[in-house]
Design a protein around this motif. Structure first.
Motif, PDB file in Angstrom:
ATOM      1  N   VAL A   1       0.833  -1.203   0.000  1.00  0.00           N
ATOM      2  CA  VAL A   1       0.000   0.000   0.000  1.00  0.00           C
ATOM      3  C   VAL A   1       0.871   1.258   0.000  1.00  0.00           C
ATOM      4  O   VAL A   1       1.833   1.358   0.775  1.00  0.00           O
ATOM      5  CB  VAL A   1      -0.923   0.022   1.229  1.00  0.00           C
ATOM      6  CG1 VAL A   1      -1.889   1.210   1.159  1.00  0.00           C
ATOM      7  CG2 VAL A   1      -1.714  -1.285   1.335  1.00  0.00           C
ATOM      8  N   VAL A   2       0.526   2.214  -0.872  1.00  0.00           N
ATOM      9  CA  VAL A   2       1.196   3.519  -0.898  1.00  0.00           C
ATOM     10  C   VAL A   2       0.130   4.613  -0.912  1.00  0.00           C
ATOM     11  O   VAL A   2      -1.048   4.362  -1.198  1.00  0.00           O
ATOM     12  CB  VAL A   2       2.111   3.678  -2.134  1.00  0.00           C
ATOM     13  CG1 VAL A   2       3.198   2.618  -2.149  1.00  0.00           C
ATOM     14  CG2 VAL A   2       1.301   3.624  -3.432  1.00  0.00           C
TER      15      VAL A   2
ATOM     16  N   LEU B   1      -7.344   8.049   7.175  1.00  0.00           N
ATOM     17  CA  LEU B   1      -7.178   7.418   5.866  1.00  0.00           C
ATOM     18  C   LEU B   1      -8.506   6.898   5.309  1.00  0.00           C
ATOM     19  O   LEU B   1      -9.292   6.252   6.020  1.00  0.00           O
ATOM     20  CB  LEU B   1      -6.183   6.259   5.967  1.00  0.00           C
ATOM     21  CG  LEU B   1      -4.758   6.630   6.385  1.00  0.00           C
ATOM     22  CD1 LEU B   1      -3.909   5.389   6.556  1.00  0.00           C
ATOM     23  CD2 LEU B   1      -4.124   7.572   5.369  1.00  0.00           C
ATOM     24  N   THR B   2      -8.730   7.188   4.024  1.00  0.00           N
ATOM     25  CA  THR B   2      -9.897   6.677   3.297  1.00  0.00           C
ATOM     26  C   THR B   2      -9.405   5.919   2.064  1.00  0.00           C
ATOM     27  O   THR B   2      -8.223   5.962   1.718  1.00  0.00           O
ATOM     28  CB  THR B   2     -10.817   7.825   2.859  1.00  0.00           C
ATOM     29  OG1 THR B   2     -10.142   8.597   1.836  1.00  0.00           O
ATOM     30  CG2 THR B   2     -11.166   8.734   4.026  1.00  0.00           C
ATOM     31  N   ALA B   3     -10.323   5.253   1.387  1.00  0.00           N
ATOM     32  CA  ALA B   3      -9.961   4.483   0.188  1.00  0.00           C
ATOM     33  C   ALA B   3      -9.376   5.398  -0.885  1.00  0.00           C
ATOM     34  O   ALA B   3      -8.527   4.970  -1.676  1.00  0.00           O
ATOM     35  CB  ALA B   3     -11.189   3.750  -0.344  1.00  0.00           C
TER      36      ALA B   3
ATOM     37  N   THR C   1      -3.509   3.386  -2.672  1.00  0.00           N
ATOM     38  CA  THR C   1      -3.453   2.556  -3.868  1.00  0.00           C
ATOM     39  C   THR C   1      -2.393   1.485  -3.648  1.00  0.00           C
ATOM     40  O   THR C   1      -1.635   1.534  -2.674  1.00  0.00           O
ATOM     41  CB  THR C   1      -3.134   3.398  -5.127  1.00  0.00           C
ATOM     42  OG1 THR C   1      -3.284   2.579  -6.291  1.00  0.00           O
ATOM     43  CG2 THR C   1      -1.701   3.940  -5.080  1.00  0.00           C
ATOM     44  N   LEU C   2      -2.354   0.518  -4.561  1.00  0.00           N
ATOM     45  CA  LEU C   2      -1.394  -0.578  -4.448  1.00  0.00           C
ATOM     46  C   LEU C   2      -0.284  -0.417  -5.471  1.00  0.00           C
ATOM     47  O   LEU C   2      -0.507   0.054  -6.587  1.00  0.00           O
ATOM     48  CB  LEU C   2      -2.096  -1.929  -4.658  1.00  0.00           C
ATOM     49  CG  LEU C   2      -3.111  -2.346  -3.596  1.00  0.00           C
ATOM     50  CD1 LEU C   2      -3.780  -3.656  -3.996  1.00  0.00           C
ATOM     51  CD2 LEU C   2      -2.459  -2.490  -2.229  1.00  0.00           C
ATOM     52  N   ARG C   3       0.913  -0.813  -5.084  1.00  0.00           N
ATOM     53  CA  ARG C   3       2.059  -0.822  -5.982  1.00  0.00           C
ATOM     54  C   ARG C   3       2.728  -2.187  -5.879  1.00  0.00           C
ATOM     55  O   ARG C   3       2.741  -2.801  -4.810  1.00  0.00           O
ATOM     56  CB  ARG C   3       3.040   0.290  -5.603  1.00  0.00           C
ATOM     57  CG  ARG C   3       4.288   0.355  -6.481  1.00  0.00           C
ATOM     58  CD  ARG C   3       5.177   1.520  -6.054  1.00  0.00           C
ATOM     59  NE  ARG C   3       4.512   2.805  -6.279  1.00  0.00           N
ATOM     60  CZ  ARG C   3       4.975   3.962  -5.829  1.00  0.00           C
ATOM     61  NH1 ARG C   3       6.078   4.010  -5.108  1.00  0.00           N
ATOM     62  NH2 ARG C   3       4.331   5.088  -6.085  1.00  0.00           N
ATOM     63  N   GLU C   4       3.271  -2.648  -6.984  1.00  0.00           N
ATOM     64  CA  GLU C   4       3.928  -3.972  -6.975  1.00  0.00           C
ATOM     65  C   GLU C   4       5.436  -3.814  -6.889  1.00  0.00           C
ATOM     66  O   GLU C   4       6.021  -2.926  -7.509  1.00  0.00           O
ATOM     67  CB  GLU C   4       3.562  -4.763  -8.225  1.00  0.00           C
ATOM     68  CG  GLU C   4       3.989  -6.224  -8.159  1.00  0.00           C
ATOM     69  CD  GLU C   4       3.439  -7.046  -9.308  1.00  0.00           C
ATOM     70  OE1 GLU C   4       4.079  -7.044 -10.376  1.00  0.00           O
ATOM     71  OE2 GLU C   4       2.379  -7.676  -9.146  1.00  0.00           O
TER      72      GLU C   4
ATOM     73  N   ILE D   1       2.687  -2.516   4.809  1.00  0.00           N
ATOM     74  CA  ILE D   1       1.308  -3.007   4.839  1.00  0.00           C
ATOM     75  C   ILE D   1       0.876  -3.411   3.430  1.00  0.00           C
ATOM     76  O   ILE D   1       1.098  -2.676   2.468  1.00  0.00           O
ATOM     77  CB  ILE D   1       0.373  -1.932   5.418  1.00  0.00           C
ATOM     78  CG1 ILE D   1       0.791  -1.622   6.866  1.00  0.00           C
ATOM     79  CG2 ILE D   1      -1.078  -2.373   5.376  1.00  0.00           C
ATOM     80  CD1 ILE D   1       0.124  -0.402   7.446  1.00  0.00           C
ATOM     81  N   THR D   2       0.229  -4.568   3.323  1.00  0.00           N
ATOM     82  CA  THR D   2      -0.174  -5.100   2.017  1.00  0.00           C
ATOM     83  C   THR D   2      -1.692  -5.098   1.808  1.00  0.00           C
ATOM     84  O   THR D   2      -2.154  -5.390   0.715  1.00  0.00           O
ATOM     85  CB  THR D   2       0.349  -6.541   1.840  1.00  0.00           C
ATOM     86  OG1 THR D   2      -0.161  -7.362   2.902  1.00  0.00           O
ATOM     87  CG2 THR D   2       1.870  -6.571   1.889  1.00  0.00           C
ATOM     88  N   ASP D   3      -2.458  -4.781   2.832  1.00  0.00           N
ATOM     89  CA  ASP D   3      -3.918  -4.803   2.746  1.00  0.00           C
ATOM     90  C   ASP D   3      -4.457  -3.384   2.914  1.00  0.00           C
ATOM     91  O   ASP D   3      -4.449  -2.838   4.025  1.00  0.00           O
ATOM     92  CB  ASP D   3      -4.486  -5.728   3.828  1.00  0.00           C
ATOM     93  CG  ASP D   3      -6.003  -5.872   3.751  1.00  0.00           C
ATOM     94  OD1 ASP D   3      -6.628  -5.206   2.896  1.00  0.00           O
ATOM     95  OD2 ASP D   3      -6.572  -6.651   4.546  1.00  0.00           O
ATOM     96  N   ALA D   4      -4.919  -2.785   1.830  1.00  0.00           N
ATOM     97  CA  ALA D   4      -5.403  -1.400   1.887  1.00  0.00           C
ATOM     98  C   ALA D   4      -6.677  -1.288   2.715  1.00  0.00           C
ATOM     99  O   ALA D   4      -6.857  -0.320   3.464  1.00  0.00           O
ATOM    100  CB  ALA D   4      -5.642  -0.877   0.465  1.00  0.00           C
ATOM    101  N   ASP D   5      -7.576  -2.250   2.615  1.00  0.00           N
ATOM    102  CA  ASP D   5      -8.840  -2.179   3.352  1.00  0.00           C
ATOM    103  C   ASP D   5      -8.612  -2.151   4.859  1.00  0.00           C
ATOM    104  O   ASP D   5      -9.387  -1.544   5.606  1.00  0.00           O
ATOM    105  CB  ASP D   5      -9.735  -3.368   2.993  1.00  0.00           C
ATOM    106  CG  ASP D   5     -10.262  -3.289   1.562  1.00  0.00           C
ATOM    107  OD1 ASP D   5     -10.261  -2.172   1.000  1.00  0.00           O
ATOM    108  OD2 ASP D   5     -10.662  -4.333   1.018  1.00  0.00           O
ATOM    109  N   ALA D   6      -7.555  -2.819   5.320  1.00  0.00           N
ATOM    110  CA  ALA D   6      -7.285  -2.870   6.761  1.00  0.00           C
ATOM    111  C   ALA D   6      -6.873  -1.511   7.317  1.00  0.00           C
ATOM    112  O   ALA D   6      -6.870  -1.326   8.536  1.00  0.00           O
ATOM    113  CB  ALA D   6      -6.198  -3.898   7.047  1.00  0.00           C
ATOM    114  N   LEU D   7      -6.533  -0.548   6.444  1.00  0.00           N
ATOM    115  CA  LEU D   7      -6.059   0.759   6.894  1.00  0.00           C
ATOM    116  C   LEU D   7      -7.163   1.814   6.991  1.00  0.00           C
ATOM    117  O   LEU D   7      -6.918   2.902   7.498  1.00  0.00           O
ATOM    118  CB  LEU D   7      -4.977   1.276   5.944  1.00  0.00           C
ATOM    119  CG  LEU D   7      -3.600   0.655   6.093  1.00  0.00           C
ATOM    120  CD1 LEU D   7      -2.676   1.150   4.985  1.00  0.00           C
ATOM    121  CD2 LEU D   7      -3.003   0.994   7.442  1.00  0.00           C
ATOM    122  N   LEU D   8      -8.337   1.502   6.491  1.00  0.00           N
ATOM    123  CA  LEU D   8      -9.408   2.502   6.471  1.00  0.00           C
ATOM    124  C   LEU D   8      -9.754   2.928   7.898  1.00  0.00           C
ATOM    125  O   LEU D   8      -9.995   2.097   8.776  1.00  0.00           O
ATOM    126  CB  LEU D   8     -10.639   1.940   5.760  1.00  0.00           C
ATOM    127  CG  LEU D   8     -10.426   1.496   4.308  1.00  0.00           C
ATOM    128  CD1 LEU D   8     -11.728   1.014   3.695  1.00  0.00           C
ATOM    129  CD2 LEU D   8      -9.818   2.630   3.481  1.00  0.00           C
TER     130      LEU D   8
END
Length: 237
Positions: free
Chosen positions: A116-117, A128-130, A134-137, A148-155
């Motif tokens: 997550v970035v 933090l909101t959606a 965003t995700l980066r590889e 952190i790899t799960d964006a939803d967990a950060l909301l």
């Protein structure tokens, strides 16, 4: 009879050198010595097990030992305390029988996955909101261990300090949503061996889940406890 040309002599020497290299590469370990390839294989199997739950494609490279070791019939791989299972790391392989020894092998474990970035710069204490994420590889092994790899967990989490656009988000950079708000009525749970008493008080500061926070009781006493969700503070005796 015509003498061989210099070019033919060079080709002949090159062929002999190549043959010698091939022979050396296939030489088995001397009698009584441990096969280094077996050590590498043991370390690779261990790392595959350790990285089985990683969110991405895993590749593992383990270097051969630099010294010859006595032959072993019982190998056991492990990682030194505090070592990461991905990125640049070290794997220990120990012999349990017939003699005991331990060797440490450098390894590189790459995990190509998403993390997550931030989409844009964010100020300190921003919720933090959606739309912020965003995700980066990339190779997770080259990033900090708490990325952190799960964006939803950060909301709903808060930024500890200002964040630049494109910054990889780490646990150290965010705080959970507020569980207790300053000035609000707080449910106090006072517990100890064999008892649990509930009362009300007023939180003296904001606190996220798991933070220690002070609460003023109705009698005016100030106690300190651990913040839980829904404006609850647990005081242990």
């Amino acid at each position: 009879m015509a003498a061989a040309s210099p070019q033919a002599g060079k080709r002949s020497r090159g062929m002999r050198l190549a043959a010698a290299c091939l022979c050396l590469s296939g030489v088995a370990p001397a009698a009584g010595q441990q096969d280094p390839a077996a050590l590498v294989a043991q370390a690779e199997r261990f790392l595959k097990t350790q990285t089985g739950g990683q969110p991405g494609a895993v590749s593992i490279q383990v270097k051969l030992p630099r010294t010859a070791l006595p032959a072993c019939s019982a190998l056991d791989a492990f990682q030194p305390q505090g070592s990461r299972s991905i990125g640049k790391t070290t794997v220990g392989v120990r012999c349990l029988a017939p003699t005991r020894w331990t060797v440490y092998l450098p390894a590189q474990v790459s995990v190509i996955g998403s993390y997550v970035v931030t989409r844009q710069p964010l100020p300190a204490n921003h919720i933090l909101t959606a739309a912020d994420l965003t995700l980066r590889e990339g190779d997770l092994g080259s990033l900090p261990a708490d990325v952190i790899t799960d964006a939803d967990a950060l909301l709903g989490y808060r930024a500890v300090s200002g964040l630049a656009a494109g910054a990889p988000l780490r646990n150290a950079l965010v705080r959970p949503p507020l569980a207790v708000q300053q000035g609000q009525t707080t449910r106090l749970v006072m517990s100890g061996p064999g008892f649990s008493v509930q009362s009300e008080g007023q939180a003296l500061a904001n606190a996220s889940r798991g933070d220690r926070v002070r609460v003023k009781t109705r009698s005016g006493q100030v106690v300190s406890g651990i913040a839980h969700d829904d404006q609850q503070v647990v005081v242990a005796f």
